[in-house]
Design a protein around this motif. Sequence first.
Motif: not given
Length: 226
Positions: A1-4, A135-143
């Motif tokens: 998510f943050y490209d390292g 479609g909710q990659a950002n929510l997976f990141n939160v999880a």
Amino acid sequence: FYDGQLRVATKHENLMKPTSNEPAIRWIEVKGTSVRPSQGSVTCSQEAKKVVDEIERLASQGYKGSIGVVTPFAPQARLISDLLAQRDDLTSFLRSADNLVATAHSFQGDERDLIIMSPALQHGAPASAIKFVAGQANLFNVAVTRARAALIVVGNSDAKELNKVPHIQAFVKYVDRLGKSAAKKAADSAQNDFGSTYPLDRKDGYVSDFEVTLYEALYKHGIKTV
């Protein structure tokens, strides 16, 4: 998510891990079936029961940290909450653990020492549920980033429904690499561990009393001499 580019500055000594020998991230394999309830998106009873089993295990350990259970689907969160509500023997533990069972939305801006995640994408999951998670990659990141010390994922890593979601597929591979790396480190450590007493039968022979004293003092502090 943050490209390292993200550097995590964590004081490991302050983390509330379950046990000293338990990996910080692990996947518990559970094969089950996803069901669409009459009202809502998806539930998976097998994953829900395994979540309860894990919380029971933590309680038996006397775990002192806070616990959160996160899932993409509100009906799955309700199912897990209902199962926990039936366990009178876990009531006091859950209260002391500041337990929260919810979707990722509820965890935004919040965190727990230990997070248990239930993706609930198993055989039978409807295409709409798969599309929602994809479609909710950002929510997976939160999880996955709500966990301070430990993350436990309960699910079927081989499920084709789960592997239709690119970011979860990448996460499965990441956890697999972590497991292989940990196994190799354990094997290397066992191979290089001569024990707490200086090995007098070494092929290169005995050197000096100082070497014996130094070896045994280092070992006592967790440093294994090669």
